[in-house]
Write a protein that holds these residues in place. Structure first.
Motif, mmCIF file in Angstrom:
data_model
loop_
_atom_site.group_PDB
_atom_site.id
_atom_site.type_symbol
_atom_site.label_atom_id
_atom_site.label_comp_id
_atom_site.label_asym_id
_atom_site.label_seq_id
_atom_site.Cartn_x
_atom_site.Cartn_y
_atom_site.Cartn_z
ATOM 1 N N LYS A 151 18.456 -5.905 -7.415
ATOM 2 C CA LYS A 151 18.341 -5.290 -6.081
ATOM 3 C C LYS A 151 17.377 -6.074 -5.200
ATOM 4 O O LYS A 151 17.391 -5.959 -3.991
ATOM 5 C CB LYS A 151 17.774 -3.861 -6.217
ATOM 6 C CG LYS A 151 18.773 -2.843 -6.644
ATOM 7 C CD LYS A 151 18.134 -1.470 -6.555
ATOM 8 C CE LYS A 151 18.966 -0.506 -7.356
ATOM 9 N NZ LYS A 151 18.276 0.737 -7.636
ATOM 10 N N SER A 182 2.711 -2.156 3.082
ATOM 11 C CA SER A 182 3.613 -1.038 2.829
ATOM 12 C C SER A 182 5.073 -1.450 3.086
ATOM 13 O O SER A 182 5.366 -2.151 4.059
ATOM 14 C CB SER A 182 3.222 0.100 3.769
ATOM 15 O OG SER A 182 4.141 1.122 3.650
ATOM 16 N N GLY A 183 5.948 -1.067 2.170
ATOM 17 C CA GLY A 183 7.378 -1.327 2.358
ATOM 18 C C GLY A 183 7.834 -2.704 1.929
ATOM 19 O O GLY A 183 8.970 -3.098 2.193
ATOM 20 N N LYS A 186 6.840 -2.998 -3.508
ATOM 21 C CA LYS A 186 5.949 -2.970 -4.685
ATOM 22 C C LYS A 186 6.501 -2.028 -5.761
ATOM 23 O O LYS A 186 6.528 -2.362 -6.941
ATOM 24 C CB LYS A 186 4.527 -2.548 -4.269
ATOM 25 C CG LYS A 186 3.872 -3.522 -3.289
ATOM 26 C CD LYS A 186 2.435 -3.173 -3.004
ATOM 27 C CE LYS A 186 2.261 -1.887 -2.223
ATOM 28 N NZ LYS A 186 2.835 -1.910 -0.857
ATOM 29 N N GLU A 187 6.974 -0.846 -5.324
ATOM 30 C CA GLU A 187 7.491 0.103 -6.321
ATOM 31 C C GLU A 187 8.770 -0.437 -6.978
ATOM 32 O O GLU A 187 8.980 -0.271 -8.175
ATOM 33 C CB GLU A 187 7.760 1.470 -5.670
ATOM 34 C CG GLU A 187 8.262 2.469 -6.682
ATOM 35 C CD GLU A 187 7.967 3.929 -6.350
ATOM 36 O OE1 GLU A 187 7.292 4.192 -5.340
ATOM 37 O OE2 GLU A 187 8.439 4.789 -7.104
HETATM 38 N N1 LIG Z 1 13.396 -7.641 -1.668
HETATM 39 C C1 LIG Z 1 14.031 -6.459 -1.526
HETATM 40 N N2 LIG Z 1 15.360 -6.406 -1.652
HETATM 41 C C2 LIG Z 1 16.013 -5.246 -1.478
HETATM 42 N N3 LIG Z 1 15.424 -4.068 -1.178
HETATM 43 C C3 LIG Z 1 14.100 -4.051 -1.056
HETATM 44 C C4 LIG Z 1 13.324 -5.237 -1.239
HETATM 45 N N4 LIG Z 1 12.039 -4.927 -1.045
HETATM 46 C C5 LIG Z 1 11.996 -3.619 -0.763
HETATM 47 N N5 LIG Z 1 13.231 -3.075 -0.763
HETATM 48 C C6 LIG Z 1 13.585 -1.690 -0.431
HETATM 49 O O1 LIG Z 1 12.663 -1.275 0.593
HETATM 50 C C7 LIG Z 1 12.225 0.058 0.395
HETATM 51 C C8 LIG Z 1 10.706 0.092 0.238
HETATM 52 O O2 LIG Z 1 10.357 -0.489 -1.023
HETATM 53 P P1 LIG Z 1 9.159 0.081 -1.925
HETATM 54 O O3 LIG Z 1 9.062 1.571 -1.842
HETATM 55 O O4 LIG Z 1 9.286 -0.536 -3.258
HETATM 56 O O5 LIG Z 1 7.926 -0.519 -1.134
HETATM 57 P P2 LIG Z 1 6.351 -0.357 -1.409
HETATM 58 O O6 LIG Z 1 5.751 -1.686 -1.182
HETATM 59 O O7 LIG Z 1 6.142 0.273 -2.745
HETATM 60 O O8 LIG Z 1 5.932 0.652 -0.260
HETATM 61 P P3 LIG Z 1 4.596 1.584 -0.150
HETATM 62 O O9 LIG Z 1 3.425 0.673 -0.245
HETATM 63 O O10 LIG Z 1 4.727 2.200 1.196
HETATM 64 O O11 LIG Z 1 4.683 2.556 -1.264
HETATM 65 C C9 LIG Z 1 12.981 0.567 -0.803
HETATM 66 O O12 LIG Z 1 14.144 1.217 -0.342
HETATM 67 C C10 LIG Z 1 13.342 -0.703 -1.549
HETATM 68 O O13 LIG Z 1 14.485 -0.488 -2.340
#
Ligand SMILES: Nc1ncnc2c1ncn2[C@@H]1O[C@H](COP(=O)(O)OP(=O)(O)OP(=O)(O)O)[C@@H](O)[C@H]1O
Length: 473
Positions: A151, A182-183, A186-187
């Motif tokens: 993904k 954020s976004g 990371k998760e």
């Molecule tokens: N490189 C990527 N390719 C495809 N989808 C991605 C990618 N990076 C992030 N996403 C999508 O973007 C959204 C945000 O990702 P995620 O929640 O993992 O971010 P985060 O860094 O953990 O955010 P936060 O710090 O706000 O918790 C999710 O829907 C994720 O599936």
């Protein structure tokens, strides 16, 4: 023609005609088992001609026939499943026949061909088995690291190296700190690492900034029955115990209350957890992946984060760059999300025109991939509701609509020039060359028109074309 005859209940020919035209097979035997009637459907079902079987013992043709049993036991049989010959299946019912005085005179069997139904049912069984197999494989894949890593898509060499690094360290027991705005995903990375790790336990996420301070301890460590007022009677398992054998994802770790940090540190150092209100220590095997968008070192200098805990968590650090630093991924991700949402909503793929990509490329994407995903989702809904087959600028949120496209940025790739060793003079010359090339293209190589639109004398244009080696056919 029988239809022209008036109905005569003594006309044996009429009854034979009727019996020959019903879709079930009918066999009649006398009390010794000798066949006295065999209708034409029976001839087809059993592939035996009437002339061959009439006056013969039924047992010589069908050793398993039920009629002899009917005669022997003087009982009826209903809906018996039978296979009279290879690849042929029937449902049979048979009754004994008596004369007016109650003497047994023979038996009648009715068979219904269910060969097609049996074949279809076999096919259905096979299909169901295949489906079950596929479901098993799918669920194995869906919870595999590959499903998550696939993904995460990118065009950027640096980002692809990060993805590969995560794959490589997934199987190690090291604690990982994911750093990024954020976004940025990371998760998604944390899940991919967990499922790739081969650890049998669960992936348990916990957002350290979303749990009220008073509940933090009981959420993470759990509590015993009656540990405090309002505690559940049966006690509660903490997140560490839930993540046993798996991964605990501590999101927004920088927001973990300072007074709880020593407790977390102790668990990490001793590998044991103690529920609130209990003195029993439980051994745990949990891998920690934490994430932050804050500068923890800065927080350490402000005494808001413990250095010893930081070093326990940051055994391996991964920095996930913001979307604005990997502009090449914008189109890739936007098209992927577009496809996803169009499929989800069952609408034909809408297009993202260049003018919208120009805006995307110039926007700063403070909310990173999550924001891009939301923008595409919203635009697809509006496009579909307005019956449009492309995303128009007006469908974008206001902050994107008001972006003014920088024309120079449109024709030159500033990043490419800034990141080279070029000095300012050479850099400006490159811009001038690109502007002249672009203007010539737009004026279809009409030099007079190009000079006019550049507001320079024609001679100057010739001179600059010569200087930059721009030739036109
Ligand atoms: N490189 C990527 N390719 C495809 N989808 C991605 C990618 N990076 C992030 N996403 C999508 O973007 C959204 C945000 O990702 P995620 O929640 O993992 O971010 P985060 O860094 O953990 O955010 P936060 O710090 O706000 O918790 C999710 O829907 C994720 O599936």
């Amino acid at each position: 023609m029988v239809g022209e005859k008036s109905f005569n209940k003594h006309d044996r020919g009429l009854f034979e005609y009727i019996l020959d035209n019903i879709p079930d097979s009918i066999t009649v035997v006398d009390k010794d088992g000798t066949v006295i009637f065999f209708n034409s459907t029976a001839e087809q079902y059993f592939a035996v001609e009437r002339k061959d079987i009439i006056d013969k013992d039924i047992r010589t043709f069908f050793p398993n026939a039920i009629l002899p049993r009917v005669l022997e036991r003087k009982t009826s049989f209903y809906n018996i499943y039978n296979s009279p010959r290879e690849n042929s299946y029937v449902i049979s019912s048979a009754v004994p026949l008596y004369d007016k005085l109650g003497n047994l005179i023979g038996g009648l069997a009715r068979d219904r061909d269910i060969t097609e139904i049996v074949k279809l049912s076999d096919l259905l069984n096979k299909t169901q088995t295949n489906l079950l197999q596929l479901e098993k494989e799918y669920s194995k894949m869906a919870s595999s690291g590959e499903a998550y890593f696939s993904k995460i898509i990118s065009n950027s060499t640096n980002f692809i190296q990060i993805i590969n690094l995560c794959r490589n360290i997934a199987k190690s027991p090291l604690n990982i700190l994911l750093k990024g705005e954020s976004g940025t995903g990371k998760e998604l990375f944390a899940k991919a690492i967990h499922y790739e790790s081969g650890r049998k336990g669960k992936f348990i996420p916990i957002n350290c900034s979303a749990i009220p301070r008073e509940l933090f301890e009981s959420e993470i460590f759990g509590y015993e029955a009656g540990a405090f007022t309002g505690a559940k009677n049966e006690g509660k398992m903490g997140k560490f115990e839930e993540a046993e054998g798996g991964t605990l994802f501590l999101d927004e770790i920088a927001d973990m209350p300072l007074e709880l940090q020593p407790k977390l540190l102790r668990i990490l150092e001793d590998g044991v957890v103690t529920r609130i209100g209990s003195n029993k220590q439980k051994k745990i095997d949990v891998r920690i992946i934490s994430a932050t968008n804050k500068d923890i070192r800065e927080l350490i200098t402000q005494d808001k984060f413990r250095m010893d805990l930081y070093y326990r968590l940051d055994v391996f650090q991964i920095n996930i760059p913001p979307l604005r630093d990997r502009k090449g991924d914008i189109a890739l991700l936007a098209n992927k999300f577009l496809q996803e949402f169009c499929m989800e909503q069952g609408i034909s793929i809408v297009e993202i025109p260049d003018e919208v990509f120009d805006i995307f490329n110039q926007y700063s994407w403070g909310g990173n991939v999550r924001e891009l995903r939301n923008v595409i989702q919203r635009s697809v809904v509006i496009a579909s509701q307005s019956g449009k087959d492309k995303i128009e600028k007006e469908f974008l949120p206001y902050e994107l609509q008001r972006i003014k496209i920088d024309e120079i940025n449109k024709i030159i790739n500033i990043d490419e020039i800034v990141n080279s060793d070029t000095g300012l003079e050479e850099y400006l010359e490159k811009i001038e060359k690109r502007i002249i090339q672009k203007t010539l293209e737009e004026s279809k190589n009409n030099k007079a028109l190009a000079a006019k639109s550049l507001k320079i004398p024609r001679a100057t244009l010739y001179y600059k074309m010569d200087k930059y080696g721009i030739s036109i056919d």
